[in-house]
Motif scaffolding. Structure first.
Motif, PDB file in Angstrom:
ATOM      1  N   ASP A  32       0.881  -1.208   0.151  1.00  0.00           N
ATOM      2  CA  ASP A  32       0.010   0.080  -0.105  1.00  0.00           C
ATOM      3  C   ASP A  32       0.886   1.256  -0.075  1.00  0.00           C
ATOM      4  O   ASP A  32       0.267   2.241  -0.159  1.00  0.00           O
ATOM      5  CB  ASP A  32      -0.816   0.117   1.144  1.00  0.00           C
ATOM      6  CG  ASP A  32      -1.813  -1.049   1.252  1.00  0.00           C
ATOM      7  OD1 ASP A  32      -2.426  -1.618   0.148  1.00  0.00           O
ATOM      8  OD2 ASP A  32      -2.340  -1.607   2.350  1.00  0.00           O
TER       9      ASP A  32
ATOM     10  N   ALA B  23       0.174   4.155  -2.766  1.00  0.00           N
ATOM     11  CA  ALA B  23      -0.997   4.682  -2.794  1.00  0.00           C
ATOM     12  C   ALA B  23      -1.203   5.583  -1.542  1.00  0.00           C
ATOM     13  O   ALA B  23      -1.755   6.455  -1.575  1.00  0.00           O
ATOM     14  CB  ALA B  23      -1.882   3.728  -2.896  1.00  0.00           C
TER      15      ALA B  23
ATOM     16  N   TYR C 126      -1.867   9.784  -1.651  1.00  0.00           N
ATOM     17  CA  TYR C 126      -2.847  10.708  -1.055  1.00  0.00           C
ATOM     18  C   TYR C 126      -2.497  11.499   0.177  1.00  0.00           C
ATOM     19  O   TYR C 126      -3.273  12.712   0.305  1.00  0.00           O
ATOM     20  CB  TYR C 126      -4.256   9.865  -0.886  1.00  0.00           C
ATOM     21  CG  TYR C 126      -4.409   8.903   0.259  1.00  0.00           C
ATOM     22  CD1 TYR C 126      -4.461   9.052   1.781  1.00  0.00           C
ATOM     23  CD2 TYR C 126      -4.362   7.395   0.032  1.00  0.00           C
ATOM     24  CE1 TYR C 126      -4.694   8.334   2.632  1.00  0.00           C
ATOM     25  CE2 TYR C 126      -4.163   6.728   1.105  1.00  0.00           C
ATOM     26  CZ  TYR C 126      -4.511   6.942   2.237  1.00  0.00           C
ATOM     27  OH  TYR C 126      -4.685   5.949   3.305  1.00  0.00           O
TER      28      TYR C 126
ATOM     29  N   GLY D   7      -6.702  -1.684  -5.065  1.00  0.00           N
ATOM     30  CA  GLY D   7      -5.653  -0.775  -4.476  1.00  0.00           C
ATOM     31  C   GLY D   7      -6.638   0.139  -3.619  1.00  0.00           C
ATOM     32  O   GLY D   7      -7.624   0.499  -3.422  1.00  0.00           O
TER      33      GLY D   7
ATOM     34  N   SER E  76      -8.755   9.576  -0.758  1.00  0.00           N
ATOM     35  CA  SER E  76      -7.771  10.242  -1.892  1.00  0.00           C
ATOM     36  C   SER E  76      -8.922  11.314  -2.760  1.00  0.00           C
ATOM     37  O   SER E  76     -10.283  10.827  -2.959  1.00  0.00           O
ATOM     38  CB  SER E  76      -7.409   9.150  -2.642  1.00  0.00           C
ATOM     39  OG  SER E  76      -8.161   8.626  -3.615  1.00  0.00           O
TER      40      SER E  76
END
Length: 189
Positions: A19, A22, A26, A86, A110
């Motif tokens: 993770d 990602a 964000y 994701g 996000s």
């Protein structure tokens, strides 16, 4: 305890090493970070420490447990394992040290996924878990008075605004004001 909650479009689960990118994306978006407790730039080192801490952390009074929000690619049948696309944000709860049947909750998403109902779906599922499996009495959420989207979300989910705290927090270089929301288990049911 390994909380994993499935909704029609999301898998709420523990964070994984995969993770990282990602999470960095964000958490480094100024609009996402605006009302959150982290500063930007949010470093790779901070993200790695966060992932290491959250992967196996157990809910404990006085500590936050943050869970990943993973977008699922299709509706699932009961018992079917999610194949995700994701993570799109995170969800957190903090059992109060003074009364572990009360908790704070928080969330971040996000920006690419704002306005699609994901935050409401995730918070609703977390409330179901906290009031159902954990048998909590009360859940609290606080939000900046300028965060209209968060206020609307909490009110839509049945939270009651209990207080307006004026310049109560020194946050990102200035004093800010917050709204204090709460919902009881009996109100949720």
């Amino acid at each position: 305890m390994n909380p994993e909650i499935l909704t029609p479009r999301l898998l709420i689960r523990r964070f994984r090493d995969s993770d990282l990118e990602a999470l960095l994306a964000y958490r480094n978006d100024p609009e996402v970070a605006r009302y959150q407790g982290w500063d930007i730039p949010y470093s790779r080192e901070s993200a790695l420490e966060f992932l290491a801490e959250m992967k196996d952390k157990q809910p404990a009074p006085g500590e936050w447990l943050q869970l990943a929000l993973e977008l699922c690619n299709s509706p699932l049948s009961p018992g079917e394992r999610a194949e995700g696309e994701g993570i799109i944000g995170d969800l957190a709860f903090h059992l109060m040290k003074s009364d572990p049947r009360q908790a704070y909750l928080g969330y971040s998403l996000s920006r690419a996924h704002w306005g699609r109902g994901y935050a409401g779906e995730a918070v609703r599922a977390l409330l179901g878990y906290l009031f159902g499996e954990r048998d909590l009495h009360r859940v609290v959420a606080e939000c900046d008075v300028e965060n209209a989207a968060s206020q609307k979300l909490l009110e839509r989910l049945g939270f009651r605004r209990e207080a307006h705290l004026v310049e109560n927090i020194f946050f990102k270089g200035q004093y800010g004001s917050e709204y204090h929301y709460a919902i009881l288990q009996r109100e949720w049911r």
